[in-house]
Structure formats: structure tokens, C-alpha cells
Design an enzyme around this catalytic site. Sequence first.
Site, short mmCIF file in Angstrom:
data_model
loop_
_atom_site.label_atom_id
_atom_site.label_comp_id
_atom_site.label_asym_id
_atom_site.label_seq_id
_atom_site.Cartn_x
_atom_site.Cartn_y
_atom_site.Cartn_z
N GLU A 50 30.83 21.08 2.48
CA GLU A 50 30.14 22.36 2.43
C GLU A 50 29.24 22.39 1.19
O GLU A 50 29.74 22.34 0.07
CB GLU A 50 31.17 23.50 2.35
CG GLU A 50 30.54 24.87 2.43
CD GLU A 50 31.56 26.00 2.24
OE1 GLU A 50 32.37 25.91 1.30
OE2 GLU A 50 31.51 26.95 3.02
N GLU A 65 40.82 32.76 4.28
CA GLU A 65 39.52 32.62 4.96
C GLU A 65 38.69 31.68 4.09
O GLU A 65 38.22 32.09 3.02
CB GLU A 65 38.83 33.99 5.05
CG GLU A 65 39.56 35.00 5.89
CD GLU A 65 39.55 34.66 7.37
OE1 GLU A 65 38.63 33.96 7.82
OE2 GLU A 65 40.48 35.09 8.07
N LYS A 94 40.71 42.02 -6.36
CA LYS A 94 39.99 41.27 -7.40
C LYS A 94 38.71 40.68 -6.78
O LYS A 94 38.76 39.70 -6.03
CB LYS A 94 40.83 40.13 -7.98
CG LYS A 94 40.18 39.60 -9.27
CD LYS A 94 40.62 38.22 -9.67
CE LYS A 94 39.84 37.11 -9.05
NZ LYS A 94 38.40 37.08 -9.38
N CYS A 153 29.43 31.42 4.68
CA CYS A 153 30.52 30.52 5.11
C CYS A 153 30.25 29.98 6.51
O CYS A 153 30.59 28.84 6.81
CB CYS A 153 31.85 31.24 5.07
SG CYS A 153 31.83 32.80 5.96
#
Length: 498
Positions: free
Chosen positions: A393, A258, A183, A292
Site C-alpha cells: 500500500e 479496519e 483518539k 484505503c
Amino acid sequence: MILTDEPLLRAPHLHLGGTWVRASGGGAREIRNPADGEVIAVVDEADPDDVARAIAAARAAFDAGDWPATPVAERAALLVRIAELLEAHRDDIARIETLDTGKTLRESHIDLDDVIAVFRYYAHLVAVDADRLVDTGDPAVLSRVVHEPVGVCALIAPWNYPLLQMSWKIAPALAAGCTVVAKPSEVTPLSTIALVRLIDRAGAPPGVVNLVQGAGAVAGAALTGSPDVDLISFTGGAATGADIARRAATHLTRVALELGGKNPHLVFADAERDSAVDAVLTGVFLHSGQVCSAGTRLIVQDRVADEFVAALADRAARIRVGPGTDPSSRTGPLVSEEHRAKVEAYVALGIAEGATLITGGKRPDDPRLAAGSYYLPTIFDHCHRGMRIVQEETFGPILTVERFGTEAEAIALGNDTAYGLAAGVRTADPARGERVVRALRHGTVWLNDFGCYTPAAEWGGFGRSGTGRELGPGGLAEYRETKHIWHNTAPAVGGWFD
Ligand code: NAD
């Protein structure tokens, strides 16, 4: 040409049990080019029944199909054929990735080269990776440790590196003999559709690679809540990862996560200045910070800080922001209007927290960019570890600057994060470099470099950056069960119970 002779942009976009089908509920989503807001595709959106059918197809291909027991050489050959097809369609797929994500064509080509290398790497690794014989001390016993595929894998990817992140999962999963339901992010589904078309063409048996589309809360939740899935491999945000881990716990489904990062870049006063400025600049502003492992947190030694930050701000202000398809653009737009709104909220927060805005902090003035979701490279000086802008973040082109005096302070700041994905260190002193990289609690640490990776070395995070590893032998291990076979070649009465 994938875009012309195979109508990628037209439905159907779900791949279930070897057949391309429409979403059963008729759901669809408009996909927009972030460079100009234009609709570039309308993609089928699966409902939970479609997801259940995809899992059933993967289950049947695993439980009753040939793939898990297909000889390793044949599985490796499929991966090589996929790599060859990706090479043949490299330019086309890079263009799709740029239209979908906004990243520059140069970046998309680099992603494609990485993806091709990853399929080739796992084709090689699985072919040379033999079972292990164990010496039990008894010559009558043959003891072997063998690897078997973990089963049906749900593979969920984010929007910043759509094809690359999905390939880091599909390649080792297929090499291991698993079957999958993939997905992609509902924001950037197109390159994964292209990849699954190529996998089909390369000859993957029906049901081995299934594809669903749709929102995390619907398709993603159905996929990760199913008792028929053996492993969930997820790349995305930490909050989503925690949600998935909770759902997976209901059935004790394995998870590999992750997640995000808030990555420090430590610059010591002895570092060569021009290359350090260049590395910090690229490390944070590549792909407009939607990476990331972006080095969003500059931690610079106080005696060179003013000069270093001035040089950095000068270069940041000159970064050419524009459409990814324009070769003169050095970075593209943010992925969507919604995402730009999040980034803008973080800039407002930085100002409210008392950081000093020294460049950027706004949308570009160029009227030709007005329809896209662009944002200028932004630097905040005089930040400190207590600020949310330093700890959270932001996933945009925002650099925060902190200063340190001693090596111990630099290490303490570099480790002062809930995350632990990646970090960079710049120094001319190799002994100090070695001490600092060993002291940093991050999954990847670059010394006098930044942002590099290679298929053969593991990638993943400490702390809230995740639980598993991708790439390298560790990335293959995620998709395998380990079985110890103890074979007594001379069975005899043991005599324990007389
Ligand atoms: P996200 O968590 O919003 O979504 C990621 C994927 O999860 C998408 O496919 C989404 O549809 C799906 N999803 C969302 N909610 C779900 C749910 N409740 N159940 C199941 N699936 C769900 O992340 P994003 O905004 O697409 O990506 C950005 C994030 O990804 C950043 O935090 C970034 O750091 C992280 N990321 C990490 C790595 C890494 O290697 N560690 C690499 C790339 C991106």
C-alpha cells in the site's frame, strides 16, 4: 460558528468525564496545514495518566451511569440531535477538515454528509431493532435473544478521513449504549474536537464520550493496553493493527480492525471506455490516493491496454493539483512532508523495479505550491505481480498497470494480494460481471462503479485488510453483546437425580 464563538483552536482539547482539560504533562503538538505548511493549531497531547483518567471516566459512566440502560428511543434521539448540530455546522467543520487534511472542500462536504447520514442511520436502526423470540417447543419457556452494550470502547482513527472514520465508530457505539474514549490521529485531530463539542452540546451525559489526543506510541498504546477497555475499534495501517491485536490479546480485549488495502480495478475489453477511464482515474487519484479503498492497481485486458492507458495518462496529467480551499483544485496535497517522503520512496522503488513511468513521478513545478506537500498523479505501466510497488500500500497518487488475457487470469491477479478491502470490475457483460465479483476475495466489490458506499451496507476487509465490519447492522453488532435469556414460567422438579 465553531471556529469563532467556541475557540476550537485553543486548548483545552482533552475531554474527560464531561470536562475539557489541558494535558496534565503540558504536552502539545503543532498541527500544520499541508497546503502551505502553516501552523493552524497547537493541540494538547495526552500522557498515559490522562488516558487512564479518560478510561476511568468511561468505565464509571458505563458501570455506574445511566447510559447503558437508557431507553433506546432516548439514545436514538441523542444521535438525531448530533446529526442536526452537524448539519448546522456543516460548512465550518468541512473547512476545518480541509485545513487539517488538505482534501478539497468538495470532498470535506461529502464526508460531512456521510457523517450526518451515519448518525441518522444508527438512530433509526437501533430504534427498530427488536429482541428476537426463540421457539423452544416448550410453551412454558420464554426464550429471548437480547442485545446489550459491550462496554467501554477505545476508538482510534486515521488521518485520511478523520471525522468520517471516527463517526463510523461513535454513532453505533452510542446507539448500542457503550461509553467511549476516542483518539483521533495526532496528525488531524481538529474535526474530532469539533464533533465532541457538538456531542457535548447535544446532551451526552458526562463520561459517555471522552476524548484524548496524542501519538500512537503513547496515547494509543496506553488506550489499547488497558484491562479496563472492553473493545478496541481501530482504523489504520496493518502493522499498527497487528501491534494493537498483540497488546489486546494480553487481556483478551475484543478488537475490530479496519486496515489497509491494495485494491485491484479490473477492466475488460468490452467495458465502455470513457466511463471506465473516468472511474479508474477517480478511483485512484481522489484525495491524492490517500484512501484505503483507492483503486491503485489497474488490471486491464491486453487487447485494449495501450489505448486505455494512453487515455488515462492524458487525463491524469491534466488533474489540477492545488489547495483544498481553492474551488478550482481537483485534488489537494499529501497530508504531510513525512508522508510525501514515503510516497517518493515508492516512486523510486517502482523505477528501480523496472516499471515504466508514464506520467507524474514528481512534485508539481508551480512555485505557488512549493510550500505544500503536493505530488503529481503518477502512473507506472508494465508492472507485474512480483513487484513491491504492486503489492504494498503506497497510500499516495500512484497507479500501477498490469495486463491480462483471460477472465481466469484477471480473477487470479485480482486475488493476488495479502489485502482484501475493495475491488472494481468493469465489463459490458452482466453474466461475466456476476461471475467475477463473486470470485473476488474482497470486502466490497463494485461492478461498473467505484468507491461508493452507503451507511446501511457493511464495510470491511478480507485477509490483512481487517477483522471486523463497520456500517450496516454488522457495524452495530460490533458494539453489542448477545445474551440469550431462558425464562421457565412454570418451574418444577426436573428429577434428573432421583
Ligand atoms: P496508522 O496506523 O499510522 O495510525 C492510525 C491511528 O492509530 C492513529 O490515531 C495513530 O495515532 C494510532 N496508532 C499508531 N500507532 C499506534 C499504536 N502502537 N497503538 C495504538 N494506536 C496507534 O495509520 P494512518 O497512517 O493514520 O492511516 C492510514 C492507514 O489507515 C492506511 O493503511 C489506510 O489504508 C488505513 N485506513 C483504512 C480504512 C478502512 O476502512 N479499512 C479507512 C481509512 C484508512
